[in-house]
Scaffold this active site. Structure first.
Site, PDB file in Angstrom:
ATOM      1  N   LYS A  83       0.847  -1.205   0.000  1.00 26.65           N
ATOM      2  CA  LYS A  83       0.000   0.000   0.000  1.00 26.65           C
ATOM      3  C   LYS A  83       0.879   1.250   0.000  1.00 26.65           C
ATOM      4  O   LYS A  83       0.471   2.313   0.471  1.00 26.65           O
ATOM      5  CB  LYS A  83      -0.924   0.000   1.219  1.00 26.65           C
ATOM      6  CG  LYS A  83      -1.984  -1.094   1.196  1.00 26.65           C
ATOM      7  CD  LYS A  83      -3.126  -0.754   0.239  1.00 26.65           C
ATOM      8  CE  LYS A  83      -4.205  -1.824   0.257  1.00 26.65           C
ATOM      9  NZ  LYS A  83      -5.215  -1.597  -0.798  1.00 26.65           N
ATOM     10  N   ARG A  84       2.074   1.103  -0.496  1.00 25.29           N
ATOM     11  CA  ARG A  84       3.031   2.204  -0.612  1.00 25.29           C
ATOM     12  C   ARG A  84       3.255   2.890   0.734  1.00 25.29           C
ATOM     13  O   ARG A  84       3.412   4.104   0.828  1.00 25.29           O
ATOM     14  CB  ARG A  84       2.589   3.235  -1.673  1.00 25.29           C
ATOM     15  CG  ARG A  84       2.264   2.633  -3.047  1.00 25.29           C
ATOM     16  CD  ARG A  84       3.401   1.782  -3.607  1.00 25.29           C
ATOM     17  NE  ARG A  84       3.122   1.248  -4.933  1.00 25.29           N
ATOM     18  CZ  ARG A  84       2.891  -0.042  -5.206  1.00 25.29           C
ATOM     19  NH1 ARG A  84       2.906  -0.957  -4.239  1.00 25.29           N
ATOM     20  NH2 ARG A  84       2.670  -0.440  -6.447  1.00 25.29           N
TER      21      ARG A  84
ATOM     22  N   ALA B  81       3.192   6.935   0.880  1.00 28.64           N
ATOM     23  CA  ALA B  81       2.179   7.639   0.075  1.00 28.64           C
ATOM     24  C   ALA B  81       1.244   8.466   0.937  1.00 28.64           C
ATOM     25  O   ALA B  81       0.210   8.935   0.469  1.00 28.64           O
ATOM     26  CB  ALA B  81       1.375   6.627  -0.739  1.00 28.64           C
TER      27      ALA B  81
ATOM     28  N   LEU C 142      -5.911   6.837   2.445  1.00 26.67           N
ATOM     29  CA  LEU C 142      -7.122   7.514   1.965  1.00 26.67           C
ATOM     30  C   LEU C 142      -8.366   6.651   2.175  1.00 26.67           C
ATOM     31  O   LEU C 142      -9.483   7.172   2.245  1.00 26.67           O
ATOM     32  CB  LEU C 142      -6.963   7.895   0.487  1.00 26.67           C
ATOM     33  CG  LEU C 142      -5.861   8.933   0.240  1.00 26.67           C
ATOM     34  CD1 LEU C 142      -5.592   9.092  -1.262  1.00 26.67           C
ATOM     35  CD2 LEU C 142      -6.216  10.289   0.839  1.00 26.67           C
TER      36      LEU C 142
ATOM     37  N   GLU D  44       4.980  14.835   5.864  1.00 27.55           N
ATOM     38  CA  GLU D  44       4.827  15.376   7.226  1.00 27.55           C
ATOM     39  C   GLU D  44       5.611  14.527   8.231  1.00 27.55           C
ATOM     40  O   GLU D  44       6.230  15.060   9.154  1.00 27.55           O
ATOM     41  CB  GLU D  44       3.346  15.416   7.600  1.00 27.55           C
ATOM     42  CG  GLU D  44       2.563  16.431   6.777  1.00 27.55           C
ATOM     43  CD  GLU D  44       1.087  16.441   7.147  1.00 27.55           C
ATOM     44  OE1 GLU D  44       0.383  15.493   6.755  1.00 27.55           O
ATOM     45  OE2 GLU D  44       0.646  17.361   7.836  1.00 27.55           O
TER      46      GLU D  44
ATOM     47  N   GLU E 185      -2.877  17.086  -1.217  1.00 29.16           N
ATOM     48  CA  GLU E 185      -4.077  17.355  -0.421  1.00 29.16           C
ATOM     49  C   GLU E 185      -5.067  18.242  -1.178  1.00 29.16           C
ATOM     50  O   GLU E 185      -6.280  18.006  -1.138  1.00 29.16           O
ATOM     51  CB  GLU E 185      -3.686  18.041   0.903  1.00 29.16           C
ATOM     52  CG  GLU E 185      -3.187  17.087   1.971  1.00 29.16           C
ATOM     53  CD  GLU E 185      -1.701  16.751   1.859  1.00 29.16           C
ATOM     54  OE1 GLU E 185      -1.111  16.957   0.783  1.00 29.16           O
ATOM     55  OE2 GLU E 185      -1.139  16.248   2.844  1.00 29.16           O
TER      56      GLU E 185
ATOM     57  N   ARG F  64      -7.180  16.411  -3.472  1.00 29.14           N
ATOM     58  CA  ARG F  64      -8.083  15.454  -2.801  1.00 29.14           C
ATOM     59  C   ARG F  64      -9.165  16.178  -2.009  1.00 29.14           C
ATOM     60  O   ARG F  64      -9.980  15.553  -1.333  1.00 29.14           O
ATOM     61  CB  ARG F  64      -7.310  14.553  -1.840  1.00 29.14           C
ATOM     62  CG  ARG F  64      -6.078  13.898  -2.431  1.00 29.14           C
ATOM     63  CD  ARG F  64      -6.363  12.527  -3.017  1.00 29.14           C
ATOM     64  NE  ARG F  64      -5.124  11.922  -3.492  1.00 29.14           N
ATOM     65  CZ  ARG F  64      -4.913  11.544  -4.746  1.00 29.14           C
ATOM     66  NH1 ARG F  64      -5.840  11.697  -5.661  1.00 29.14           N
ATOM     67  NH2 ARG F  64      -3.767  11.007  -5.095  1.00 29.14           N
TER      68      ARG F  64
HETATM   69  C1  1HE Z   1      -2.962   3.761  -1.096  1.00 29.08           C
HETATM   70  C2  1HE Z   1      -2.384   5.050  -0.970  1.00 29.08           C
HETATM   71  C3  1HE Z   1      -2.929   5.919   0.010  1.00 29.08           C
HETATM   72  C4  1HE Z   1      -1.371   3.995  -2.545  1.00 29.08           C
HETATM   73  N1  1HE Z   1      -3.947   5.474   0.751  1.00 29.08           N
HETATM   74  N2  1HE Z   1      -3.981   3.370  -0.311  1.00 29.08           N
HETATM   75  N3  1HE Z   1      -1.728  10.488  -0.679  1.00 29.08           N
HETATM   76  C5  1HE Z   1      -1.935  10.504  -2.026  1.00 29.08           C
HETATM   77  O1  1HE Z   1      -2.803  11.184  -2.527  1.00 29.08           O
HETATM   78  C6  1HE Z   1      -1.044   9.604  -2.821  1.00 29.08           C
HETATM   79  C7  1HE Z   1      -1.839   8.469  -3.420  1.00 29.08           C
HETATM   80  N4  1HE Z   1      -0.981   7.461  -4.023  1.00 29.08           N
HETATM   81  C8  1HE Z   1      -0.416   7.605  -5.260  1.00 29.08           C
HETATM   82  O2  1HE Z   1      -0.463   8.664  -5.871  1.00 29.08           O
HETATM   83  C9  1HE Z   1       0.302   6.401  -5.827  1.00 29.08           C
HETATM   84  O3  1HE Z   1      -0.208   5.232  -5.169  1.00 29.08           O
HETATM   85  C10 1HE Z   1       1.850   6.438  -5.669  1.00 29.08           C
HETATM   86  C11 1HE Z   1       2.422   7.514  -6.566  1.00 29.08           C
HETATM   87  C12 1HE Z   1       2.275   6.701  -4.208  1.00 29.08           C
HETATM   88  C13 1HE Z   1       2.434   5.059  -6.036  1.00 29.08           C
HETATM   89  O4  1HE Z   1       1.962   4.688  -7.315  1.00 29.08           O
HETATM   90  P1  1HE Z   1       2.063   3.155  -7.790  1.00 29.08           P
HETATM   91  O5  1HE Z   1       1.631   3.106  -9.208  1.00 29.08           O
HETATM   92  O6  1HE Z   1       3.404   2.625  -7.426  1.00 29.08           O
HETATM   93  O7  1HE Z   1       1.038   2.346  -6.844  1.00 29.08           O
HETATM   94  P2  1HE Z   1      -0.563   2.259  -6.931  1.00 29.08           P
HETATM   95  O8  1HE Z   1      -0.938   1.184  -7.897  1.00 29.08           O
HETATM   96  O9  1HE Z   1      -1.196   3.584  -7.116  1.00 29.08           O
HETATM   97  O10 1HE Z   1      -0.914   1.802  -5.444  1.00 29.08           O
HETATM   98  C14 1HE Z   1      -0.615   0.511  -4.963  1.00 29.08           C
HETATM   99  C15 1HE Z   1      -1.603   0.173  -3.871  1.00 29.08           C
HETATM  100  O11 1HE Z   1      -1.410   1.096  -2.793  1.00 29.08           O
HETATM  101  C16 1HE Z   1      -3.042   0.378  -4.321  1.00 29.08           C
HETATM  102  O12 1HE Z   1      -3.833  -0.547  -3.581  1.00 29.08           O
HETATM  103  P3  1HE Z   1      -4.348  -1.906  -4.264  1.00 29.08           P
HETATM  104  O13 1HE Z   1      -5.103  -2.595  -3.179  1.00 29.08           O
HETATM  105  O14 1HE Z   1      -5.182  -1.484  -5.428  1.00 29.08           O
HETATM  106  O15 1HE Z   1      -3.091  -2.633  -4.687  1.00 29.08           O
HETATM  107  C17 1HE Z   1      -3.359   1.775  -3.841  1.00 29.08           C
HETATM  108  O16 1HE Z   1      -4.750   1.986  -3.632  1.00 29.08           O
HETATM  109  C18 1HE Z   1      -2.619   1.793  -2.528  1.00 29.08           C
HETATM  110  N5  1HE Z   1      -2.316   3.147  -2.089  1.00 29.08           N
HETATM  111  N6  1HE Z   1      -1.403   5.165  -1.886  1.00 29.08           N
HETATM  112  C19 1HE Z   1      -4.440   4.232   0.592  1.00 29.08           C
HETATM  113  N7  1HE Z   1      -2.409   7.132   0.226  1.00 29.08           N
HETATM  114  C20 1HE Z   1      -2.610  13.796   8.156  1.00 29.08           C
HETATM  115  S1  1HE Z   1      -3.259  14.374   6.761  1.00 29.08           S
HETATM  116  C21 1HE Z   1      -2.266  13.873   5.462  1.00 29.08           C
HETATM  117  C22 1HE Z   1      -2.999  14.043   4.169  1.00 29.08           C
HETATM  118  C23 1HE Z   1      -2.372  13.242   3.061  1.00 29.08           C
HETATM  119  O17 1HE Z   1      -1.461  12.509   3.253  1.00 29.08           O
HETATM  120  S2  1HE Z   1      -3.043  13.491   1.524  1.00 29.08           S
HETATM  121  C24 1HE Z   1      -2.061  12.579   0.449  1.00 29.08           C
HETATM  122  C25 1HE Z   1      -2.544  11.182   0.274  1.00 29.08           C
END
Ligand code: 1HE
Length: 264
Positions: A31-32, A68, A72, A118, A138, A141
């Site tokens: 889940k990265r 990541a 979410l 963070e 953010e 989103r």
């Molecule tokens: C996740 C998350 C996550 C991946 N929450 N499950 N963060 C983001 O907006 C970043 C969201 N993630 C991405 O943009 C991409 O996943 C990555 C660039 C980090 C990596 O891409 P990739 O192609 O290597 O992986 P993927 O296919 O997108 O993800 C692999 C799996 O990880 C997939 O799950 P699966 O069950 O389908 O295999 C994704 O859903 C999961 N995954 N990132 C949940 N973030 C205190 S407030 C803080 C506010 C924030 O942090 S906002 C930023 C959130």
């Protein structure tokens, strides 16, 4: 030698020790290394339960990405009150890192995104591998930073850059991150952990009072009005140099036993 650290942590975290360095790994690469509630609780627990003989922590993420950010998947059902409590939980955990007893070195590779950035910002030394990239998605989103990012990141790279990252979703490369101060070491892919271990071991070898003054006093003095800062600095300097450990280290140098400063 690697030894297990006797702590009960969620499956998304793993802890071990090598000498005086404790290593905390994010272990959810599938889940990265997204940060769910259990992981944040686990981070708080780890930093609250460090053995007394640990002198530094190395924080690293398994797999191709450091983190990541916020999981979410856990976000969709919270109301306002629960949202505040959630953010405060992150604050408590990351405060244990920033104002804890021991310095924390973070190794960054791949995605260092949102809450992952963070988390990295709460550490004291950041090493980036050339694969690292930084973003605050953010804005796109529909949410805001909640893990102390609006406090720590502007102090690190300036409010204008954080505003730009949040508004436009721009990504900084590892090289750009190094130039603006997101990292202070930039290394080749795969080399971050070894570099981190080397630095953490060196830090753990400092006089404990030195690490205390750097972690607890430097950031507070830096935020004081200069006239207050100079006065507090004078007192802290006097306390530090009066410590027997300081006296013996100074004597070592004067008697040709202590290390010299070396060129890079
Ligand atoms: C996740 C998350 C996550 C991946 N929450 N499950 N963060 C983001 O907006 C970043 C969201 N993630 C991405 O943009 C991409 O996943 C990555 C660039 C980090 C990596 O891409 P990739 O192609 O290597 O992986 P993927 O296919 O997108 O993800 C692999 C799996 O990880 C997939 O799950 P699966 O069950 O389908 O295999 C994704 O859903 C999961 N995954 N990132 C949940 N973030 C205190 S407030 C803080 C506010 C924030 O942090 S906002 C930023 C959130």
């Amino acid at each position: 030698m690697t030894e297990r650290l006797n702590m009960v942590l969620p499956s998304s975290l793993a802890a071990e020790r090598r000498g005086a360095v404790a290593i905390l790994r994010l272990t959810r690469p599938g889940k990265r290394n997204a940060l769910d509630d259990d992981t944040i609780h686990g981070v708080e627990m780890f930093f609250g339960a460090l053995p007394e003989d640990i002198g530094a922590v190395l924080l690293a993420g398994e797999g191709e990405h450091f983190s990541a950010g916020l999981d979410l998947g856990e976000l969709t059902t919270r109301d306002v009150g629960e949202g505040v409590a959630h953010s405060e939980m992150w604050h408590r955990a990351f405060e244990k890192i920033e104002f804890g007893r021991v310095p924390v070195v973070a190794v960054l590779q791949g995605a260092v995104i949102g809450g992952g950035l963070e988390l990295a910002a709460a550490a004291h030394v950041r090493i980036a591998e050339r694969s690292a990239y930084y973003a605050l998605p953010e804005g796109s989103r529909g949410i805001f930073v909640g893990g102390g990012g609006s406090v720590r990141l502007p102090r690190l790279i300036g409010t204008a850059r954080v505003m730009d990252m949040l508004l436009t979703g721009r990504t900084y490369s590892a090289e750009e991150g190094q130039a603006i101060g997101l990292s202070t070491y930039l290394v080749e892919p795969g080399k971050g952990f070894a570099k981190g271990l080397e630095l953490a071991a060196r830090i753990a070898d400092n006089a404990p009072l030195t690490n205390f003054t750097v972690l607890q006093m430097l950031p507070r003095i830096a935020e004081m009005a200069p006239s207050s800062g100079y006065a507090v600095e004078a007192l802290v300097a006097a306390v530090a140099q009066a410590d027997p450990e300081a006296k013996s280290r100074l004597k070592d140098f004067l008697e040709k036993r202590g290390p010299k400063v070396t060129r890079t």
